[in-house]
Design an enzyme around this catalytic site. Structure first.
Site, PDB file in Angstrom:
ATOM      1  CG  LEU A 541       6.517  -7.365   8.979  1.00  0.00           C
ATOM      2  CD1 LEU A 541       6.113  -6.545   7.761  1.00  0.00           C
ATOM      3  CD2 LEU A 541       6.945  -6.448  10.110  1.00  0.00           C
ATOM      4  CD  GLN A 543       3.161 -18.765  10.154  1.00  0.00           C
ATOM      5  OE1 GLN A 543       3.953 -18.449  11.034  1.00  0.00           O
ATOM      6  NE2 GLN A 543       3.055 -20.004   9.710  1.00  0.00           N
ATOM      7  N   GLY A 544      -0.174 -16.124   8.207  1.00  0.00           N
ATOM      8  CA  GLY A 544      -1.564 -16.464   7.968  1.00  0.00           C
ATOM      9  C   GLY A 544      -1.694 -17.779   7.252  1.00  0.00           C
ATOM     10  N   GLY A 545      -2.891 -18.023   6.722  1.00  0.00           N
ATOM     11  CA  GLY A 545      -3.194 -19.306   6.117  1.00  0.00           C
ATOM     12  C   GLY A 545      -2.399 -19.598   4.866  1.00  0.00           C
ATOM     13  CG  PHE A 546      -3.151 -18.415   1.374  1.00  0.00           C
ATOM     14  CD1 PHE A 546      -3.285 -19.642   0.769  1.00  0.00           C
ATOM     15  CD2 PHE A 546      -4.279 -17.646   1.586  1.00  0.00           C
ATOM     16  CE1 PHE A 546      -4.520 -20.104   0.364  1.00  0.00           C
ATOM     17  CE2 PHE A 546      -5.513 -18.096   1.189  1.00  0.00           C
ATOM     18  CZ  PHE A 546      -5.642 -19.332   0.579  1.00  0.00           C
ATOM     19  N   GLY A 547       0.791 -18.155   4.176  1.00  0.00           N
ATOM     20  CA  GLY A 547       2.212 -17.897   4.293  1.00  0.00           C
ATOM     21  C   GLY A 547       2.511 -16.781   5.271  1.00  0.00           C
ATOM     22  CB  VAL A 549       3.845 -10.611   5.873  1.00  0.00           C
ATOM     23  CG1 VAL A 549       4.256  -9.257   5.303  1.00  0.00           C
ATOM     24  CG2 VAL A 549       2.597 -11.114   5.163  1.00  0.00           C
ATOM     25  CE  LYS A 563      -0.018 -11.932   1.249  1.00  0.00           C
ATOM     26  NZ  LYS A 563      -1.369 -12.010   0.651  1.00  0.00           N
ATOM     27  CG  ASP A 660     -10.492 -13.034   3.841  1.00  0.00           C
ATOM     28  OD1 ASP A 660     -11.263 -13.181   4.814  1.00  0.00           O
ATOM     29  OD2 ASP A 660      -9.330 -13.475   3.814  1.00  0.00           O
TER      30      ASP A 660
END
Length: 853
Positions: A541, A543-547, A549, A563, A660
């Protein structure tokens, strides 16, 4: 002769044009004169109008609105759950004498549905807004066969009664619209509880249950004890009846030229509006719930809520918190318990002033008894927990007794209202010296007990320190052993606990390990691998700085979002700890719901409810998809985010600073309801804490407030800044980061400020919104956005003020000051902005720039 014929012809021609207009300006329909098409009924004094209306979805309803108010304000809808689709439908008197709505096939869609002995009936619209069915030659109100006032929808008008009609057995109540564009029966109702000492509740009608949201308190002869604002309503007269015919509440306007209405809104607020003639607008006169203490059972049994105190929950003298740990975290829902055992013969009664009386559905009421007799009866009944006057007028009269735990009490300031309440306490607690009264945790302050507490605390601390050292060594061994396990079956719950996270198996998921002392569902890694098709790219779905989804489907068919935290993320476990500990305790329709988590060797996963429309940024900043966000949806999203943020800042058990908030952290469900997500960076504040400082500034460039990015200072006002940026992005469809105007000199905030000062603010609107939008709402949102991004934190409004500004179209908003971070990129910023996930140092504070996850 020719002239006469000529004049006659002219008169006949004009009459043929004008006569239908006069015919339509009637207030009554009969079996031979139905209401069809664009015809309307108008009350005799032209106060109200009744007719067909369409809210833009091709569904037709019969409704009543104010005739003299240009912007239609609907006060009643006949067929709210049974719309018709053809303009050839008609409202008429049927063969059985009832008023009926027929569709184009002459099938009855809605009816007054009464047993009528005579069929010579008519239906008439009155100046009160009441639509009545009566015999043709009998206008006596006592003989009305049916009336809309007995069948309210979402609005209470002057003279309209709310409550139980004992003759008919009908309990009249307000029920909200589904949405502002759908008058169908919504989720919220305002309904009289006629048991015990009658009072009115706001109820949330969920799928399988009805949950109380707010309680008015019982009627004390002057007002509802939980609505002190009623005493300042000088132009409104309130009435309450409790007799053999009815238990009901009503209001009247002392000046009939003033319009006022009470509305149960689709958002769950009860609102009183008054029409302000000079400005030609509706002014919000009062609303509920107003604050944290209006939330139902906020402080649990025997707890007292005080909105002027911090924390708001307190225990009375003779009581202490039932759950001290939760109490210290500002969660008073478990309430208070007695400090000492009662002894019926020697118990005394603690007088409490300015109180909203406890929940009264199980109270005993005697109108003839005075307060002294009431006290004697309560004292002689060992089960009696408290008593009060039923009526506070003329010095007080009547008796109310409670023989159950006391719930939903509230104390007001002296000037606000409330009444006296007497609560049973043990004599030993009552006889404490005045200086040993109740502190906010309910404990005594006398010297002997203080010394005992200090000595006892020291002993406990020493024991805990010893226990902690031994436990930490044990947990480290368990952690090390768990890391050495291999394969999907190597999940380590001990490792999870060693990291400070407590989980539970509350739901029987496939292959899920059961543990008795857990507090959040713990998923098996294999289960999540199967659900996500081994974390396939097709199920990804975002992607971001920590992984990343992923979308997943459990074996039971439930759709979830998983996540999967990156193994290389040094902050991954800290984020998971924070998110589990925070989200598990937060419940709000505008916050994403955490379903569980999974820890297996190096795998760290969080399981959430699935959001069909993904994150806001995937739609908002896509030119093709953003067309789905019309103005109403954008305004609803802004309002929903504001409600979620207010809950975090003020109304939740814990005071949370998100830190955030951004478009990618706002998720949208299938109804486009916004839900704030990703609490990995969030921080908990104490009840008295307003600001904190950090050396490690984390967040997303473009959303961080100046004081946070530059000096590491964060507060609720730094979240407000992020919200303001988000509002302007939603209105414009443009990102603050990456948007530059006029040769890179202005970002979105600066560009908006320029348009605002030049009187061209509406040029900011996203062109995909189209022409169908409210200019007033759009300008108000832009102004609110600018107020939220003002450079100095003290100038920004808090979220309760923001919600008030969003919900009121008559409130005079202050003029915004210059926004923070409104200038364009500097040279060194341009050079570094092309890189992702890099850190830069400003004034010795590390700023981590994170892209959307």
């Amino acid at each position: 002769m020719i002239t006469i014929h000529y004049r006659t012809a002219i008169i006949f021609f004009i009459s043929s044009i004008l006569l239908p207009c006069f015919i339509l300006a009637i207030d009554t329909i009969t079996s031979t004169k139905p209401l069809t098409g664009n015809q309307t009924l108008v009350s005799e004094g032209e106060v109200f109008e009744l007719g067909f209306f369409d809210l833009g979805n091709n569904d037709l309803y019969i409704g009543i609105w104010y005739k003299q108010i240009e912007k239609r304000t609907y006060v009643w809808v006949a067929n709210r759950d049974s719309p018709v689709s053809s303009s050839s439908s008609k409202l008429t008197i049927g063969e059985n004498g009832n008023v009926i709505l027929q569709n184009e096939f002459e099938t009855a869609v809605w009816s007054s549905n009464q047993s009528v002995t005579e069929v010579n009936t008519v239906a008439q619209l009155l100046d009160s807004g009441n639509f009545v069915l009566r015999l043709e030659n009998d206008s006596n109100p006592q003989n009305y066969i049916w009336q809309s006032f007995e069948n309210p929808t979402d609005t209470l008008l002057p003279g309209m009664k709310l409550g139980l009609n004992r003759k008919t057995g009908v309990n009249r109540f307000l029920q909200s619209w589904k949405t502002d564009a759908d008058p169908g029966s919504g989720e919220y109702s305002f309904k009289m509880n006629t048991d015990g000492f009658p009072e009115i509740f706001i109820l949330e009608n969920e799928t399988k249950s009805v949950t109380p949201v707010y309680r008015s308190g019982p009627w004390n002869g002057r007002r509802f004890s939980g609505v002190p604002e009623m005493k300042s309503a000088s132009k409104i007269e309130f009435d309450f009846w409790n007799n053999s015919d009815e238990i009901s509440y009503s209001f009247q306007m002392l000046d009939n030229s003033v319009y006022s209405r009470l509305v149960m809104s689709s958002s769950g607020q009860l609102q009183r509006f008054t029409w302000v003639e000079p400005s030609r607008t509706w002014s919000e006169y009062w609303f509920a719930p107003r604050d944290q203490c209006d939330s139902y059972r906020q402080c649990g049994p025997f707890g007292v809520c005080d909105a002027n105190a911090s924390p708001v929950c307190k225990c009375m003298k003779g009581f202490r918190p039932k759950n001290q740990v939760s109490w210290d975290l500002r969660d008073g829902s478990d309430g208070c318990v007695r400090s000492s055992e009662l002894d019926c013969g020697s118990d005394k009664f603690l007088p409490l002033k300015n109180m909203k009386l406890p929940e009264s559905s199980k109270a005993f009421v005697d109108l003839s008894m005075n307060l002294s007799r009431c006290a004697a009866m309560c004292k002689s009944n060992c089960s009696c927990t408290g008593y009060a006057n039923m009526d506070i007028t003329l010095g007080g009269s009547g008796c109310v007794l409670w023989a159950v735990d006391l719930f939903d009490m509230r104390q007001y300031a002296v000037s606000e209202g409330g009444q006296d309440l007497y609560v049973r306490v043990a004599a030993s607690d009552f006889d404490q010296s005045p200086t040993t009264g109740t502190s906010e945790n309910g404990s005594s302050n006398n010297v002997g007990k203080t010394v005992g507490i200090i000595v006892g605390s020291c002993a406990v601390i020493l024991i805990l320190l010893l226990f902690f050292c031994l436990r930490r060594k044990k947990m480290q061994r368990l952690k090390n052993s768990s890391i050495n396990r291999k394969g999907p079956q190597g999940r380590s719950q001990d490792y999870l606990m060693s990291e400070g996270i407590i989980v539970q198996s509350g739901k029987d998921y496939s292959n899920e390990t059961k543990t008795d002392d857990l507090e959040l569902p713990l998923f098996d890694f294999t289960t999540l691998v199967i659900a996500t098709n081994n974390f396939s790219v097709e199920n990804k779905l975002g992607q971001g700085g920590f992984g990343s989804v992923y979308k997943g489907v459990l074996m039971e068919g439930e759709i979830i979002a998983v996540k999967r935290l990156s193994r290389t993320s040094g902050q991954g476990i800290e984020e998971l700890k924070n998110e589990v500990q925070l989200i598990a305790k937060l419940q709000h329709r505008n916050l994403v719901r955490l379903l569980g988590c999974c820890i297996e060797v190096e795998e760290k996963l969080l399981v959430y409810e699935y959001m069909e429309h993904k994150s806001l940024n995937t739609i908002l900043f896509d030119k093709e998809k953003s067309a789905r966000l019309n103005w109403k949806r954008r305004f609803d999203i802004i309002s929903g985010i504001a409600r979620g943020l207010l809950y975090l800042h003020q109304d939740s058990r814990l005071r949370i600073i998100h830190r955030d908030l951004k478009a990618s952290n706002v998720l949208l469900d299938k109804e486009m309801t916004p839900k704030i997500s990703d609490f990995g960076m969030a921080r908990i504040f104490g009840g008295d804490q307003t600001e904190a400082e950090t050396k490690k500034v984390v967040g997303t460039h473009g959303y961080m407030s100046p004081e946070y990015a530059m000096d590491g200072l964060f507060s609720i006002k730094s979240d407000v800044f992020s919200f303001g940026v988000l509002v302007l992005e939603i209105v414009s469809g443009k990102k603050n980061r990456g948007f530059y105007y006029a040769d890179n000199q202005l970002n979105l905030l600066g560009h908006t400020w320029n348009l605002w000062t030049q009187g061209k603010a509406l040029e900011l609107l996203d062109e995909t919104i189209g022409a169908e939008f409210s200019k007033d709402e759009a300008l108000r949102c832009i102004q609110i956005g600018l107020l939220c991004v003002q450079e100095h934190a003290e100038d920004r409004p808090n979220m309760s003020k923001v919600l008030l500004m969003l919900s009121s179209d008559v409130l005079n908003l202050p003029q915004p000051k210059y926004p923070g971070f409104s200038l364009g990129k500097r040279h060194h910023e341009i050079e570094s902005s092309s890189k992702q996930d890099e850190s830069l140092t400003i004034n010795e504070v590390t700023v981590t720039i994170l892209d959307g996850r």
